[in-house]
Every structure is written in C-alpha cells, then in structure tokens.
Design a protein around this motif. Structure first.
Motif, PDB file in Angstrom:
ATOM      1  N   GLY A  89     -15.900  22.850 -45.178  1.00 56.28           N
ATOM      2  CA  GLY A  89     -16.253  21.720 -46.043  1.00 56.28           C
ATOM      3  C   GLY A  89     -15.405  20.486 -45.793  1.00 56.28           C
ATOM      4  O   GLY A  89     -14.652  20.379 -44.824  1.00 56.28           O
ATOM      5  N   GLY A  90     -15.532  19.525 -46.681  1.00 57.55           N
ATOM      6  CA  GLY A  90     -14.823  18.265 -46.557  1.00 57.55           C
ATOM      7  C   GLY A  90     -15.758  17.135 -46.179  1.00 57.55           C
ATOM      8  O   GLY A  90     -16.922  17.341 -45.860  1.00 57.55           O
ATOM      9  N   CYS A  91     -15.206  15.937 -46.204  1.00 54.38           N
ATOM     10  CA  CYS A  91     -15.999  14.746 -45.885  1.00 54.38           C
ATOM     11  C   CYS A  91     -15.681  14.334 -44.453  1.00 54.38           C
ATOM     12  O   CYS A  91     -14.724  13.607 -44.198  1.00 54.38           O
ATOM     13  CB  CYS A  91     -15.659  13.625 -46.858  1.00 54.38           C
ATOM     14  N   CYS A  92     -16.466  14.850 -43.502  1.00 56.07           N
ATOM     15  CA  CYS A  92     -16.095  14.759 -42.098  1.00 56.07           C
ATOM     16  C   CYS A  92     -17.193  14.155 -41.240  1.00 56.07           C
ATOM     17  O   CYS A  92     -18.379  14.379 -41.471  1.00 56.07           O
ATOM     18  CB  CYS A  92     -15.767  16.151 -41.550  1.00 56.07           C
ATOM     19  N   ALA A  93     -16.772  13.406 -40.241  1.00 51.61           N
ATOM     20  CA  ALA A  93     -17.666  12.920 -39.184  1.00 51.61           C
ATOM     21  C   ALA A  93     -17.092  13.426 -37.870  1.00 51.61           C
ATOM     22  O   ALA A  93     -15.924  13.200 -37.579  1.00 51.61           O
ATOM     23  CB  ALA A  93     -17.727  11.397 -39.183  1.00 51.61           C
ATOM     24  N   PHE A  94     -17.887  14.137 -37.098  1.00 46.06           N
ATOM     25  CA  PHE A  94     -17.359  14.808 -35.923  1.00 46.06           C
ATOM     26  C   PHE A  94     -17.344  13.892 -34.706  1.00 46.06           C
ATOM     27  O   PHE A  94     -18.184  13.008 -34.559  1.00 46.06           O
ATOM     28  CB  PHE A  94     -18.153  16.077 -35.648  1.00 46.06           C
ATOM     29  N   GLU A  95     -16.371  14.148 -33.839  1.00 40.54           N
ATOM     30  CA  GLU A  95     -16.210  13.372 -32.613  1.00 40.54           C
ATOM     31  C   GLU A  95     -17.495  13.413 -31.789  1.00 40.54           C
ATOM     32  O   GLU A  95     -18.064  14.488 -31.567  1.00 40.54           O
ATOM     33  CB  GLU A  95     -15.069  13.949 -31.785  1.00 40.54           C
ATOM     34  N   PRO A  96     -18.005  12.257 -31.357  1.00 39.33           N
ATOM     35  CA  PRO A  96     -19.234  12.263 -30.561  1.00 39.33           C
ATOM     36  C   PRO A  96     -19.105  13.116 -29.308  1.00 39.33           C
ATOM     37  O   PRO A  96     -18.072  13.132 -28.658  1.00 39.33           O
ATOM     38  CB  PRO A  96     -19.428  10.779 -30.204  1.00 39.33           C
ATOM     39  N   ILE A  97     -20.153  13.858 -28.994  1.00 37.19           N
ATOM     40  CA  ILE A  97     -20.179  14.721 -27.822  1.00 37.19           C
ATOM     41  C   ILE A  97     -21.185  14.176 -26.825  1.00 37.19           C
ATOM     42  O   ILE A  97     -22.283  13.763 -27.200  1.00 37.19           O
ATOM     43  CB  ILE A  97     -20.548  16.164 -28.232  1.00 37.19           C
ATOM     44  N   GLU A  98     -20.800  14.168 -25.563  1.00 39.64           N
ATOM     45  CA  GLU A  98     -21.695  13.654 -24.530  1.00 39.64           C
ATOM     46  C   GLU A  98     -22.850  14.624 -24.313  1.00 39.64           C
ATOM     47  O   GLU A  98     -22.643  15.805 -24.027  1.00 39.64           O
ATOM     48  CB  GLU A  98     -20.932  13.450 -23.227  1.00 39.64           C
ATOM     49  N   LEU A  99     -24.055  14.129 -24.456  1.00 40.49           N
ATOM     50  CA  LEU A  99     -25.250  14.944 -24.297  1.00 40.49           C
ATOM     51  C   LEU A  99     -25.832  14.759 -22.905  1.00 40.49           C
ATOM     52  O   LEU A  99     -25.555  13.762 -22.235  1.00 40.49           O
ATOM     53  CB  LEU A  99     -26.288  14.555 -25.356  1.00 40.49           C
ATOM     54  N   PRO A 100     -26.651  15.716 -22.438  1.00 38.90           N
ATOM     55  CA  PRO A 100     -27.295  15.550 -21.134  1.00 38.90           C
ATOM     56  C   PRO A 100     -28.086  14.244 -21.069  1.00 38.90           C
ATOM     57  O   PRO A 100     -28.796  13.894 -22.021  1.00 38.90           O
ATOM     58  CB  PRO A 100     -28.221  16.769 -21.059  1.00 38.90           C
ATOM     59  N   GLN A 101     -27.968  13.519 -19.962  1.00 34.72           N
ATOM     60  CA  GLN A 101     -28.600  12.208 -19.851  1.00 34.72           C
ATOM     61  C   GLN A 101     -30.120  12.283 -19.882  1.00 34.72           C
ATOM     62  O   GLN A 101     -30.781  11.321 -20.274  1.00 34.72           O
ATOM     63  CB  GLN A 101     -28.138  11.517 -18.562  1.00 34.72           C
ATOM     64  N   ASN A 102     -30.670  13.423 -19.487  1.00 31.77           N
ATOM     65  CA  ASN A 102     -32.129  13.550 -19.450  1.00 31.77           C
ATOM     66  C   ASN A 102     -32.711  14.100 -20.749  1.00 31.77           C
ATOM     67  O   ASN A 102     -33.905  14.372 -20.828  1.00 31.77           O
ATOM     68  CB  ASN A 102     -32.559  14.447 -18.280  1.00 31.77           C
ATOM     69  N   MET A 103     -31.885  14.252 -21.772  1.00 35.40           N
ATOM     70  CA  MET A 103     -32.377  14.792 -23.031  1.00 35.40           C
ATOM     71  C   MET A 103     -33.240  13.758 -23.761  1.00 35.40           C
ATOM     72  O   MET A 103     -32.850  12.598 -23.893  1.00 35.40           O
ATOM     73  CB  MET A 103     -31.230  15.221 -23.941  1.00 35.40           C
ATOM     74  N   VAL A 104     -34.404  14.183 -24.227  1.00 39.94           N
ATOM     75  CA  VAL A 104     -35.315  13.287 -24.954  1.00 39.94           C
ATOM     76  C   VAL A 104     -34.810  13.126 -26.382  1.00 39.94           C
ATOM     77  O   VAL A 104     -34.468  14.104 -27.048  1.00 39.94           O
ATOM     78  CB  VAL A 104     -36.744  13.863 -24.956  1.00 39.94           C
ATOM     79  N   GLY A 105     -34.753  11.879 -26.858  1.00 42.63           N
ATOM     80  CA  GLY A 105     -34.277  11.623 -28.203  1.00 42.63           C
ATOM     81  C   GLY A 105     -35.239  12.118 -29.273  1.00 42.63           C
ATOM     82  O   GLY A 105     -36.431  12.316 -29.027  1.00 42.63           O
ATOM     83  N   LYS A 106     -34.700  12.326 -30.458  1.00 42.12           N
ATOM     84  CA  LYS A 106     -35.500  12.807 -31.582  1.00 42.12           C
ATOM     85  C   LYS A 106     -36.232  11.639 -32.235  1.00 42.12           C
ATOM     86  O   LYS A 106     -35.647  10.587 -32.492  1.00 42.12           O
ATOM     87  CB  LYS A 106     -34.593  13.502 -32.598  1.00 42.12           C
ATOM     88  N   GLY A 107     -37.518  11.830 -32.515  1.00 40.39           N
ATOM     89  CA  GLY A 107     -38.303  10.783 -33.147  1.00 40.39           C
ATOM     90  C   GLY A 107     -38.100  10.733 -34.654  1.00 40.39           C
ATOM     91  O   GLY A 107     -37.465  11.609 -35.245  1.00 40.39           O
ATOM     92  N   THR A 108     -38.638   9.705 -35.275  1.00 39.91           N
ATOM     93  CA  THR A 108     -38.559   9.583 -36.727  1.00 39.91           C
ATOM     94  C   THR A 108     -39.523  10.566 -37.383  1.00 39.91           C
ATOM     95  O   THR A 108     -40.539  10.961 -36.796  1.00 39.91           O
ATOM     96  CB  THR A 108     -38.902   8.149 -37.169  1.00 39.91           C
ATOM     97  N   ASP A 109     -39.191  10.967 -38.611  1.00 35.72           N
ATOM     98  CA  ASP A 109     -40.017  11.914 -39.373  1.00 35.72           C
ATOM     99  C   ASP A 109     -40.276  13.189 -38.586  1.00 35.72           C
ATOM    100  O   ASP A 109     -41.374  13.764 -38.630  1.00 35.72           O
ATOM    101  CB  ASP A 109     -41.356  11.265 -39.770  1.00 35.72           C
TER     102      ASP A 109
END
Length: 242
Positions: A89-109
């Motif tokens: 728990g806690g109020c946390c924001a995690f360190e950004p992780i490098e994702l594969p460059q060819n990964m398709v982004g998530k759409g809205t809804d």
C-alpha cells in the motif's frame, strides 16, 4: 478540505513483503507502506542523505523525515513486540519502465488484459515470465492482441512493467504473495490459478466467464516462494500527480 497527498516516486518495488519472528506465532501485524520501505532502502541500504532521498522520491525533505520516522517506529514495533511486518500500500508512483518500442499503445475506453505466456499457453510461474500476451477488449470482445517480451524484468519489476503497459487485469498460473501485493499496489486485478490456452483464458475473462483460483500461489519444488513470484489494495490515500 485536506490537501491531497502527493504520490511518492518508487524506483524499486519490494521483493520480500512479509517478515515474521521464528520463535513465536505473531498475534498482530504491522503494516509498512511501500513509500516507507523506499525511504529505508534509500537512506539505510544505499546510504543516501535525506536531501538525495527526497530528490529521488520527488517529495520534500521534511516529508522524507516524516515517512522515515514512521517506518522506523514500525520496524521497532515488529522487532520488539514480535509482530509480523507486512509491506504493502501507500501513495506511490512507480519509476517508469522502458517498454518494447514495437508495442501498440492502449486505446481509450479499452480494457487491457495481460496473460503470462509461453508457447500459446498460460505460463505457470509469474515470477519467471519472459513474455506476456496482451489483449485489448471493448464491449466484451477482443479487438487487438500482441506478444511482448519482459526485457529480462525480474519478479520485483514485473508489476511495474505491467503498469507501464497500462494493463488492467492479469491472468496467470502460480503467483506468490509478494507479487500479488505488488500487482495490487499497481492497481492491476489478478486472476490466478488459470491453465490452458492463453487465447481461451482471455476470451473467457472478456466474456465474464473465466474460472480462476484466488488462492493460487507459486510452488516450486514444494516450497512457497513469497519473495520470488506478490492482494490488498491500499485505497487509503488520494494521490495527485504521476
């Protein structure tokens, strides 16, 4: 109206989430939050100053002092009184992780499901997953799918990897309590104890018919590896920022 709490930047999720005395059965638990653990890691394990710790966590030095003091009191309570120490728990924001460059982004809804993946099936050991298959779902139907490598992320970083990929739910086989807690901290719903084809499991979850075992855990060679493979959601703070 109280001022919203600013989320604290966490560079490394705790791998080991539970500590108990060997010579007695603890009657009480002490809960340390992930941001409290991070101050102990940075100040005591890495030996940073409070100013450097504050910069790494992106909070004020006085906030570091307050969080660290709370963490030390909890450690003392557990050690002196023989209580079980839990880190979650806690109020946390995690360190950004490098994702594969060819990964398709998530759409809205869109709901994004991740499945631990190997040779078309649900891989049975979350902490050793080398690939996830991601499924994007809209209106109960799968609209996109892709296989992504974990880039060698260890079990302590997989929850951060999934959070960075904007995953909403994870389907897997066995998984340890530490990893379950990490997923909960990252806001990812868990469906464990699933076997068979990954595609069938994802379609069943999208349709609301997936059979799973909420008590499944990772059991290698007869031993329960809490630290290797991490469900409580913190839900106690309102976070602002990233």
């Amino acid at each position: 109206m109280p001022r919203p709490i600013r989320c604290r930047r966490i560079e490394r999720l705790p791998v080991y989430r539970s500590f108990s005395p060997d010579d007695t059965a603890p009657s009480e638990n002490v809960r340390m939050t992930v941001d409290e653990f991070e101050t102990v890691r940075l100040l005591d394990d890495e030996g940073l100053t409070q100013e450097a710790c504050a910069a790494r966590m992106q909070i004020a030095r006085t906030t570091v002092t307050s969080i660290y003091d709370s963490a030390r009191r909890k450690i003392a309570d557990a050690l002196v009184h023989g209580k079980r120490l839990l880190i979650t728990g806690g109020c946390c924001a995690f360190e950004p992780i490098e994702l594969p460059q060819n990964m398709v982004g998530k759409g809205t809804d869109t709901m994004r499901i991740a499945v631990t993946y190997e040779n078309g099936e649900v891989f049975q050991h979350f902490g050793h997953s080398e690939q996830f298959k991601l499924y994007d779902v809209q209106d109960g139907k799968i609209t996109g799918e892709q296989v992504v490598d974990t880039n060698g992320s260890g079990h302590g970083a997989l929850a951060g990897f999934l959070q960075a990929a904007k995953v909403d739910a994870l389907i897997c086989g066995g998984i340890g309590m530490g990893a379950q807690m990490a997923l909960a901290d990252a806001g990812i719903k868990l469906y464990a104890g699933v076997q068979g084809l990954a595609d069938d499991a994802a379609k069943a979850l999208a349709a609301g018919t997936l059979a799973y075992d909420p008590d499944a855990h990772c059991d290698h060679h007869g031993h329960h590896h809490d630290g290797e493979c991490g469900h409580e959601h913190c839900g106690e703070h309102h976070c602002t920022g990233n």
